[in-house]
Design a protein around this motif. Structure first.
Motif, mmCIF file in Angstrom:
data_model
loop_
_atom_site.group_PDB
_atom_site.id
_atom_site.type_symbol
_atom_site.label_atom_id
_atom_site.label_comp_id
_atom_site.label_asym_id
_atom_site.label_seq_id
_atom_site.Cartn_x
_atom_site.Cartn_y
_atom_site.Cartn_z
ATOM 1 N N GLN A 64 35.025 36.037 51.837
ATOM 2 C CA GLN A 64 35.634 36.252 50.949
ATOM 3 C C GLN A 64 36.992 35.353 50.066
ATOM 4 O O GLN A 64 37.709 35.261 51.745
ATOM 5 C CB GLN A 64 35.644 37.947 50.737
ATOM 6 C CG GLN A 64 34.457 38.285 50.669
ATOM 7 C CD GLN A 64 33.594 38.295 50.138
ATOM 8 O OE1 GLN A 64 33.380 37.660 48.898
ATOM 9 N NE2 GLN A 64 32.493 38.496 50.179
ATOM 10 N N THR A 65 37.251 34.892 49.225
ATOM 11 C CA THR A 65 38.768 35.261 48.887
ATOM 12 C C THR A 65 39.962 35.878 48.948
ATOM 13 O O THR A 65 39.412 37.435 48.941
ATOM 14 C CB THR A 65 38.440 34.242 47.486
ATOM 15 O OG1 THR A 65 38.037 35.266 46.632
ATOM 16 C CG2 THR A 65 37.811 32.628 47.179
ATOM 17 N N ARG A 66 40.683 35.942 48.776
ATOM 18 C CA ARG A 66 41.842 36.694 48.883
ATOM 19 C C ARG A 66 42.069 37.891 47.969
ATOM 20 O O ARG A 66 41.959 39.133 48.680
ATOM 21 C CB ARG A 66 43.638 36.081 49.156
ATOM 22 C CG ARG A 66 43.931 37.162 49.184
ATOM 23 C CD ARG A 66 45.524 36.561 49.597
ATOM 24 N NE ARG A 66 46.551 37.850 49.119
ATOM 25 C CZ ARG A 66 46.613 37.986 50.472
ATOM 26 N NH1 ARG A 66 46.845 38.364 51.511
ATOM 27 N NH2 ARG A 66 48.437 39.177 50.255
ATOM 28 N N GLU A 67 41.053 37.385 46.841
ATOM 29 C CA GLU A 67 41.021 37.939 45.526
ATOM 30 C C GLU A 67 39.527 39.199 46.042
ATOM 31 O O GLU A 67 40.012 39.346 44.980
ATOM 32 C CB GLU A 67 40.865 37.044 44.186
ATOM 33 C CG GLU A 67 41.845 36.545 43.591
ATOM 34 C CD GLU A 67 42.859 35.697 44.761
ATOM 35 O OE1 GLU A 67 41.995 34.586 44.896
ATOM 36 O OE2 GLU A 67 43.832 34.669 45.193
ATOM 37 N N GLU A 68 38.541 37.795 46.221
ATOM 38 C CA GLU A 68 37.866 38.945 46.383
ATOM 39 C C GLU A 68 37.832 39.904 47.329
ATOM 40 O O GLU A 68 36.943 41.123 47.409
ATOM 41 C CB GLU A 68 36.062 38.643 47.187
ATOM 42 C CG GLU A 68 36.584 37.801 46.190
ATOM 43 C CD GLU A 68 35.107 35.691 46.370
ATOM 44 O OE1 GLU A 68 34.265 35.949 45.439
ATOM 45 O OE2 GLU A 68 35.247 35.808 47.435
ATOM 46 N N TRP A 69 38.672 39.745 48.631
ATOM 47 C CA TRP A 69 38.972 40.755 49.248
ATOM 48 C C TRP A 69 39.969 41.756 48.971
ATOM 49 O O TRP A 69 39.536 43.198 49.232
ATOM 50 C CB TRP A 69 39.648 40.445 50.589
ATOM 51 C CG TRP A 69 38.780 39.183 52.275
ATOM 52 C CD1 TRP A 69 38.785 38.588 52.172
ATOM 53 C CD2 TRP A 69 37.586 39.973 51.986
ATOM 54 N NE1 TRP A 69 37.692 38.093 53.405
ATOM 55 C CE2 TRP A 69 37.332 39.532 53.180
ATOM 56 C CE3 TRP A 69 37.104 41.593 52.459
ATOM 57 C CZ2 TRP A 69 36.686 39.214 54.186
ATOM 58 C CZ3 TRP A 69 35.992 41.274 53.391
ATOM 59 C CH2 TRP A 69 35.642 40.632 53.984
ATOM 60 N N ALA A 70 40.803 41.669 48.045
ATOM 61 C CA ALA A 70 41.794 42.696 47.430
ATOM 62 C C ALA A 70 40.738 43.376 46.488
ATOM 63 O O ALA A 70 41.073 45.113 46.437
ATOM 64 C CB ALA A 70 42.671 41.918 46.595
ATOM 65 N N VAL A 71 39.876 43.072 45.689
ATOM 66 C CA VAL A 71 38.637 43.929 45.113
ATOM 67 C C VAL A 71 38.139 45.006 46.098
ATOM 68 O O VAL A 71 37.865 45.963 45.709
ATOM 69 C CB VAL A 71 37.822 43.005 43.769
ATOM 70 C CG1 VAL A 71 36.593 44.061 43.975
ATOM 71 C CG2 VAL A 71 38.491 42.414 43.416
ATOM 72 N N GLU A 89 47.887 45.725 52.025
ATOM 73 C CA GLU A 89 48.602 44.477 52.491
ATOM 74 C C GLU A 89 48.512 44.163 53.845
ATOM 75 O O GLU A 89 47.546 42.263 53.390
ATOM 76 C CB GLU A 89 50.114 44.054 52.354
ATOM 77 C CG GLU A 89 50.607 42.277 51.964
ATOM 78 C CD GLU A 89 49.956 41.513 50.771
ATOM 79 O OE1 GLU A 89 49.660 40.184 51.063
ATOM 80 O OE2 GLU A 89 49.827 41.989 50.118
ATOM 81 N N LEU A 92 44.352 42.728 53.704
ATOM 82 C CA LEU A 92 44.185 41.514 53.233
ATOM 83 C C LEU A 92 45.093 40.567 53.905
ATOM 84 O O LEU A 92 43.279 39.269 53.920
ATOM 85 C CB LEU A 92 44.805 41.795 51.658
ATOM 86 C CG LEU A 92 44.276 42.691 51.117
ATOM 87 C CD1 LEU A 92 45.202 43.033 49.464
ATOM 88 C CD2 LEU A 92 42.670 42.347 50.818
ATOM 89 N N ALA A 96 42.028 37.728 54.680
ATOM 90 C CA ALA A 96 42.322 36.303 54.203
ATOM 91 C C ALA A 96 41.753 35.422 55.346
ATOM 92 O O ALA A 96 41.722 34.358 54.694
ATOM 93 C CB ALA A 96 43.640 36.252 53.228
#
Length: 101
Positions: A64-71, A89, A92, A96
């Motif tokens: 996943q992208t970092r943004e997808e992992w964040a979600v 953090e 994440l 990532a």
């Protein structure tokens, strides 16, 4: 007769495994050897948070992208994943870095 054969098979299996040195490993070594997540200073923390609900193999296969992992991480936190201040953090960053796209 079947019970006798099963008993002998189990007995032989126990004898064989007992002689392989499996008992000589310190506690926790098998878990580390079997952990499919990449080794890193935060591997154990991520493992401890994620394994509560998921197999580590499932997590290790994700990209996943970092943004997808964040979600995903935020969703897991709402589901009750125990996270101490600052750990979000670190989780994440680990995901990532090692399991990112």
């Amino acid at each position: 007769m079947i019970a006798l054969v099963l008993g002998i098979a189990l007995g032989c299996g126990w004898s064989w495994s007992a002689g392989t040195g499996a008992r000589a490993r310190p506690p926790g070594v098998w878990a580390q050897d079997a952990n499919p997540l990449p080794r890193d200073r935060d591997q154990q923390m991520v493992t401890g948070r994620c394994i509560i609900c998921h197999s580590l193999e499932m997590i290790a296969q994700q990209r996943q992208t970092r943004e997808e992992w964040a979600v995903i991480v935020d969703r897991m936190i709402t589901y009750g994943m125990p996270v101490q201040p600052g750990e979000r953090e670190r989780i994440l960053a680990y995901l990532a870095k090692h399991l990112g796209q």
